[in-house]
Design a protein around this motif. Structure first.
Motif, PDB file in Angstrom:
ATOM      1  N   TYR A  67      37.989  37.054  35.846  1.00 43.46           N
ATOM      2  CA  TYR A  67      38.797  37.301  37.045  1.00 43.46           C
ATOM      3  C   TYR A  67      38.293  36.550  38.270  1.00 43.46           C
ATOM      4  CZ  TYR A  67      40.813  40.817  34.012  1.00 43.46           C
ATOM      5  OH  TYR A  67      41.425  41.451  32.963  1.00 43.46           O
ATOM      6  N   ILE A  68      37.021  36.243  38.323  1.00 43.42           N
ATOM      7  CA  ILE A  68      36.509  35.433  39.434  1.00 43.42           C
ATOM      8  C   ILE A  68      37.103  34.023  39.344  1.00 43.42           C
ATOM      9  CG2 ILE A  68      34.450  34.428  40.504  1.00 43.42           C
ATOM     10  CD1 ILE A  68      34.798  37.511  40.905  1.00 43.42           C
ATOM     11  N   ALA A  69      37.088  33.450  38.142  1.00 40.87           N
ATOM     12  CA  ALA A  69      37.693  32.124  37.944  1.00 40.87           C
ATOM     13  C   ALA A  69      39.199  32.176  38.204  1.00 40.87           C
ATOM     14  CB  ALA A  69      37.404  31.612  36.539  1.00 40.87           C
ATOM     15  N   LEU A  70      39.839  33.269  37.816  1.00 41.20           N
ATOM     16  CA  LEU A  70      41.271  33.439  38.067  1.00 41.20           C
ATOM     17  C   LEU A  70      41.554  33.401  39.566  1.00 41.20           C
ATOM     18  CD1 LEU A  70      44.121  34.108  36.911  1.00 41.20           C
ATOM     19  CD2 LEU A  70      43.509  36.521  37.171  1.00 41.20           C
ATOM     20  N   GLY A  71      40.762  34.112  40.337  1.00 45.46           N
ATOM     21  CA  GLY A  71      40.919  34.118  41.787  1.00 45.46           C
ATOM     22  C   GLY A  71      40.652  32.754  42.401  1.00 45.46           C
ATOM     23  N   ASN A  72      39.645  32.062  41.882  1.00 45.46           N
ATOM     24  CA  ASN A  72      39.341  30.717  42.384  1.00 45.46           C
ATOM     25  C   ASN A  72      40.477  29.743  42.093  1.00 45.46           C
ATOM     26  OD1 ASN A  72      36.854  31.512  43.401  1.00 45.46           O
ATOM     27  ND2 ASN A  72      35.741  30.918  41.557  1.00 45.46           N
ATOM     28  N   GLU A  73      41.073  29.861  40.920  1.00 50.46           N
ATOM     29  CA  GLU A  73      42.188  28.984  40.559  1.00 50.46           C
ATOM     30  C   GLU A  73      43.413  29.310  41.426  1.00 50.46           C
ATOM     31  OE1 GLU A  73      43.519  25.713  38.229  1.00 50.46           O
ATOM     32  OE2 GLU A  73      41.533  26.574  38.480  1.00 50.46           O
ATOM     33  N   ALA A  74      43.627  30.577  41.694  1.00 49.83           N
ATOM     34  CA  ALA A  74      44.725  30.986  42.583  1.00 49.83           C
ATOM     35  C   ALA A  74      44.529  30.367  43.966  1.00 49.83           C
ATOM     36  CB  ALA A  74      44.804  32.509  42.677  1.00 49.83           C
ATOM     37  N   HIS A  75      43.295  30.345  44.421  1.00 45.83           N
ATOM     38  CA  HIS A  75      42.980  29.741  45.716  1.00 45.83           C
ATOM     39  C   HIS A  75      43.312  28.248  45.714  1.00 45.83           C
ATOM     40  CE1 HIS A  75      40.924  28.993  49.487  1.00 45.83           C
ATOM     41  NE2 HIS A  75      40.242  28.034  48.898  1.00 45.83           N
ATOM     42  N   LYS A  76      42.933  27.543  44.657  1.00 45.61           N
ATOM     43  CA  LYS A  76      43.225  26.108  44.567  1.00 45.61           C
ATOM     44  C   LYS A  76      44.729  25.854  44.524  1.00 45.61           C
ATOM     45  CE  LYS A  76      40.641  24.922  41.005  1.00 45.61           C
ATOM     46  NZ  LYS A  76      39.901  24.127  40.011  1.00 45.61           N
TER      47      LYS A  76
ATOM     48  N   SER B 100      42.526  37.809  46.428  1.00 43.95           N
ATOM     49  CA  SER B 100      41.864  38.934  47.080  1.00 43.95           C
ATOM     50  C   SER B 100      41.577  40.083  46.104  1.00 43.95           C
ATOM     51  CB  SER B 100      42.759  39.415  48.228  1.00 43.95           C
ATOM     52  OG  SER B 100      42.121  40.380  48.973  1.00 43.95           O
ATOM     53  N   ILE B 101      42.565  40.423  45.281  1.00 42.59           N
ATOM     54  CA  ILE B 101      42.356  41.559  44.364  1.00 42.59           C
ATOM     55  C   ILE B 101      41.446  41.195  43.194  1.00 42.59           C
ATOM     56  CG2 ILE B 101      44.423  42.843  45.047  1.00 42.59           C
ATOM     57  CD1 ILE B 101      45.889  41.760  42.619  1.00 42.59           C
ATOM     58  N   THR B 102      41.370  39.912  42.852  1.00 39.21           N
ATOM     59  CA  THR B 102      40.407  39.543  41.798  1.00 39.21           C
ATOM     60  C   THR B 102      38.982  39.626  42.335  1.00 39.21           C
ATOM     61  OG1 THR B 102      40.647  37.170  42.285  1.00 39.21           O
ATOM     62  CG2 THR B 102      41.971  38.066  40.467  1.00 39.21           C
ATOM     63  N   ILE B 103      38.807  39.301  43.595  1.00 41.48           N
ATOM     64  CA  ILE B 103      37.475  39.408  44.207  1.00 41.48           C
ATOM     65  C   ILE B 103      37.021  40.871  44.245  1.00 41.48           C
ATOM     66  CG2 ILE B 103      36.209  39.191  46.400  1.00 41.48           C
ATOM     67  CD1 ILE B 103      37.868  36.590  46.861  1.00 41.48           C
ATOM     68  N   SER B 104      37.961  41.755  44.605  1.00 34.42           N
ATOM     69  CA  SER B 104      37.608  43.170  44.701  1.00 34.42           C
ATOM     70  C   SER B 104      37.664  43.870  43.345  1.00 34.42           C
ATOM     71  CB  SER B 104      38.532  43.881  45.693  1.00 34.42           C
ATOM     72  OG  SER B 104      39.867  43.882  45.211  1.00 34.42           O
ATOM     73  N   GLY B 105      38.270  43.221  42.352  1.00 32.90           N
ATOM     74  CA  GLY B 105      38.362  43.823  41.023  1.00 32.90           C
ATOM     75  C   GLY B 105      39.371  44.951  40.934  1.00 32.90           C
ATOM     76  N   THR B 106      40.333  44.959  41.843  1.00 35.45           N
ATOM     77  CA  THR B 106      41.325  46.036  41.861  1.00 35.45           C
ATOM     78  C   THR B 106      42.656  45.570  41.275  1.00 35.45           C
ATOM     79  OG1 THR B 106      41.965  45.397  44.113  1.00 35.45           O
ATOM     80  CG2 THR B 106      40.312  47.131  43.899  1.00 35.45           C
ATOM     81  N   ASP B 107      43.499  46.543  40.927  1.00 38.44           N
ATOM     82  CA  ASP B 107      44.871  46.310  40.465  1.00 38.44           C
ATOM     83  C   ASP B 107      44.964  45.312  39.310  1.00 38.44           C
ATOM     84  OD1 ASP B 107      45.793  48.034  42.505  1.00 38.44           O
ATOM     85  OD2 ASP B 107      45.865  46.377  43.933  1.00 38.44           O
TER      86      ASP B 107
END
Length: 111
Positions: free
Chosen positions: A47-56, A78-85
């Motif tokens: 999920y961290i990589a998922l959030g980073n890819e979303a950012h890119k 944002s939610i991947t960073i917090s691990g929610t939802d």
């Protein structure tokens, strides 16, 4: 339904057709990679990589005037960073995929 709005790109490029076409070509080339990466990270639950890819991906969709999708990508980041939802992550990825594939078709039709 139109997903792209090239006003921002035209403004950013100062109306330079060559730059506009280069940016469109870059977006068209990037979309499959973004889709592949988002789906892969979702599948392996990185999920961290998922959030980073979303950012890119967010920068690219903003340039094409896809502001609502950019907001969704920001939320996903944002939610991947917090691990929610976590149950919503697949919906964000699917929406990205569908809208970007449609946007690519729109852009190809402009050429």
């Amino acid at each position: 339904m139109a997903y792209i709005d090239l006003k921002y790109l035209n403004s950013m490029a100062g109306g330079d057709e060559e730059i506009i076409h280069e940016m469109i070509d870059l977006f068209i080339a990037q979309v499959p990679e973004f889709i592949t990466n988002l789906n892969r990270y979702l599948q392996i639950e990185d999920y961290i990589a998922l959030g980073n890819e979303a950012h890119k991906a967010k920068s690219s969709v903003l340039i094409m005037g896809m502001n609502e999708l950019a907001k969704d990508l920001k939320t996903l980041q944002s939610i991947t960073i917090s691990g929610t939802d976590k149950e919503t992550y697949p919906d964000y990825v699917k929406k990205f995929e569908l809208q970007c594939l449609s946007a690519v078709e729109e852009l190809k039709n402009l050429k």
